[in-house]
Scaffold this motif. Structure first.
Motif, mmCIF file in Angstrom:
data_model
loop_
_atom_site.group_PDB
_atom_site.id
_atom_site.type_symbol
_atom_site.label_atom_id
_atom_site.label_comp_id
_atom_site.label_asym_id
_atom_site.label_seq_id
_atom_site.Cartn_x
_atom_site.Cartn_y
_atom_site.Cartn_z
ATOM 1 N N ASP A 162 1.244 5.108 7.865
ATOM 2 C CA ASP A 162 1.017 6.643 8.059
ATOM 3 C C ASP A 162 2.250 7.302 8.409
ATOM 4 N N LEU A 163 3.323 6.742 8.927
ATOM 5 C CA LEU A 163 4.694 7.211 9.489
ATOM 6 C C LEU A 163 5.336 7.762 8.250
ATOM 7 N N PHE A 164 5.273 6.889 6.831
ATOM 8 C CA PHE A 164 5.869 7.243 5.685
ATOM 9 C C PHE A 164 5.556 8.496 5.112
ATOM 10 N N LEU A 199 -5.482 8.575 3.992
ATOM 11 C CA LEU A 199 -5.433 9.418 2.731
ATOM 12 C C LEU A 199 -5.220 10.991 2.912
ATOM 13 N N GLU A 200 -5.726 11.388 4.163
ATOM 14 C CA GLU A 200 -5.589 12.717 4.170
ATOM 15 C C GLU A 200 -4.231 13.235 4.300
ATOM 16 N N LYS A 204 -1.061 15.713 -2.900
ATOM 17 C CA LYS A 204 -1.843 15.429 -4.066
ATOM 18 C C LYS A 204 -1.548 14.502 -5.157
ATOM 19 N N ARG A 205 -0.082 14.667 -5.404
ATOM 20 C CA ARG A 205 0.685 13.894 -6.227
ATOM 21 C C ARG A 205 0.857 12.309 -6.248
ATOM 22 N N VAL A 206 0.849 12.302 -4.656
ATOM 23 C CA VAL A 206 0.952 11.000 -4.311
ATOM 24 C C VAL A 206 -0.295 10.195 -4.307
ATOM 25 N N LYS A 207 -1.366 10.911 -3.622
ATOM 26 C CA LYS A 207 -2.571 10.553 -3.716
ATOM 27 C C LYS A 207 -3.209 9.888 -5.126
ATOM 28 N N SER A 208 -2.856 10.800 -6.223
ATOM 29 C CA SER A 208 -3.365 10.699 -7.582
ATOM 30 C C SER A 208 -2.772 9.325 -8.157
ATOM 31 N N SER A 211 -3.892 3.740 -5.812
ATOM 32 C CA SER A 211 -5.337 3.154 -6.562
ATOM 33 C C SER A 211 -6.728 3.240 -5.734
ATOM 34 N N HIS A 212 -6.410 3.724 -4.481
ATOM 35 C CA HIS A 212 -7.486 4.053 -3.423
ATOM 36 C C HIS A 212 -8.095 2.758 -2.860
ATOM 37 N N ARG A 213 -7.551 1.633 -3.156
ATOM 38 C CA ARG A 213 -8.136 0.458 -2.862
ATOM 39 C C ARG A 213 -7.812 0.402 -1.305
ATOM 40 N N GLN A 214 -8.797 -0.051 -0.538
ATOM 41 C CA GLN A 214 -8.567 -0.161 0.877
ATOM 42 C C GLN A 214 -9.342 -1.355 1.756
#
Length: 434
Positions: A162-164, A199-200, A204-208, A211-214
């Motif tokens: 999260d710090l990154f 994820l919040e 947007k460009r990073v989130k896209s 892979s959204h694997r958690q």
């Protein structure tokens, strides 16, 4: 020597204690990995398959390991890496880069660390790159094998992920996820975080590009399992050189865990934190009291260790203050009581202190203004007081609004333990009004 004799062979107590200390310290301090992580078998299998696909087939992936502190995120990852690197071919080929958000506080430092861990300082030399992406692409290109056709797979492990996300423009995360998505080079990005809303934090460009694997780890430990873990952590293995000593030790640990007072202490620790590291800290404090003269852990040792673990650091800090600093803290306590927690400044504190001096008509505590100012600054350095919200550090020192960071119970507890505390200072602290 016959097997029976070997079994009955007894070592001197001193040697047994030394070996006991070595085995248990390695387990408790170096956080020795379990042979099989318990309770996270599904997560272990999932992560191992994911990383195998990168290491063996050159498939790029990204995944987040999410869970509260002490849930076993790092332990899970280390167990997976240990199992993954059992294959010689993977061990020879796979590269690892470990970054931590607490250490790599911006992308420039992170890039330097990536270069260092990949041993590419000589390759980069004095080259100047136009952008972060260019620099990273060059590093990954440099990892290509002799035939220039295939790259060596790289695992990027980002602890405190999260710090990154607070780095400027999230450049590092964007580029790593971009490479993992576009298959420019076989990389796996593994983030470790205790924030469920991580994820919040992503743009947007990073989130896209993620892979959204958690993989979620939630501590589902019951108190009985916690007790079993305490027993396991303190138990000696079957291959201990002196079997008689090992059996006696393991029996004493079993008896210890069945003791009512010990159970209460462990229940208190379990209720405050199911974190394995805090449990290991408690057990380590108990172990440090084991010696040749006292070759077993007693309930009293655990009670003392618990008292040290739950010790109030702020109250302990008050014991080391000078009489003047303690008087200023008491003056602040009275101001807090009178003004119901409103912030105060040095001038108000000094006036309150002067009132006490006038009542006592004592010259013993007469200090010049610069000395009082110095004592006040020292309290701020110790973080026993801090600037109130909205107060500016540019303001004149005497009028900066401050807040007290210790409560009345901590002050009173510290006064009871303060060495040779003058009676009139104690009475002043206990009086309802300054």
């Amino acid at each position: 020597m016959s097997k029976r004799k070997a079994k009955d062979a007894q070592l001197p107590v001193g040697e047994c204690i030394t070996e006991l200390q070595r085995i248990l310290r390695e387990r408790l301090c170096h956080q020795q990995l379990p042979d099989k992580p318990e309770g996270v078998e599904a997560q272990h299998k999932h992560l191992l398959e994911l990383l195998k696909r990168t290491a063996v087939h050159g498939e790029s992936n990204s995944v987040l390991i999410v869970g509260p502190r002490g849930a076993g995120k790092t332990m899970l990852l280390k167990c997976v890496l240990r199992d993954l690197l059992e294959e010689k071919e993977i061990q020879k080929n796979l590269l690892q880069v470990h970054l931590n958000g607490l250490l790599q506080t911006d992308d420039r430092i992170a890039l330097k660390e990536i270069t260092r861990q990949l041993h590419l300082e000589n390759v980069v030399g004095d080259k100047v790159f136009g952008s972060f992406a260019e620099n990273l692409a060059f590093l990954l290109e440099a990892l290509k094998k002799g035939d220039r056709s295939s790259s060596r797979p790289v695992l990027f492990i980002l602890d405190e992920f999260d710090l990154f996300a607070h780095h400027k423009n999230q450049t590092l995360l964007y580029n790593l996820f971009d490479v993992s998505q576009s298959a420019q080079a076989p990389i796996a990005v593994i983030g470790i975080t205790c924030r469920l809303d991580v994820l919040e934090l992503l743009e947007k460009r990073v989130k896209s590009r993620f892979s959204h694997r958690q993989i979620h780890l939630l501590s589902s430990l019951t108190f009985d399992q916690y007790l079993d873990q305490v027993q396991t952590q303190l138990g000696l293995p079957d291959d201990f050189p002196d079997t008689v000593f090992a059996e006696d030790w393991n029996d004493s640990i079993k008896t210890l865990c069945e003791d009512k007072s010990v159970e209460e202490v462990l229940q208190r620790h379990f209720n405050s934190s199911k974190d394995f590291r805090s449990m290991q800290m408690l057990l380590m404090l108990c172990l440090s009291r084991v010696s040749v003269a006292k070759p077993a852990i007693k309930p009293a040792d655990l009670l003392e260790a618990s008292r040290l673990c739950f010790g109030d650091a702020k109250a302990n800090m008050l014991h080391g203050l000078s009489i003047l600093e303690l008087c200023l803290i008491i003056a602040m306590k009275h101001l807090n009581d009178v003004y119901e927690g409103e912030p105060f400044n040095l001038q108000m504190v000094h006036n309150e202190f002067k009132k006490f001096l006038q009542r006592k008509s004592s010259s013993m505590y007469n200090f010049d203004q610069p000395v009082v100012m110095k004592a006040f600054e020292h309290l701020q350095q110790l973080e026993l007081i801090r600037l109130a919200d909205g107060s500016s550090a540019k303001q004149q020192r005497e009028y900066q609004l401050m807040r007290l960071m210790v409560d009345n119970s901590q002050i009173m507890e510290a006064l009871q333990k303060y060495p040779q505390c003058p009676t009139d200072v104690k009475q002043w602290a206990m009086s309802a009004f300054g």
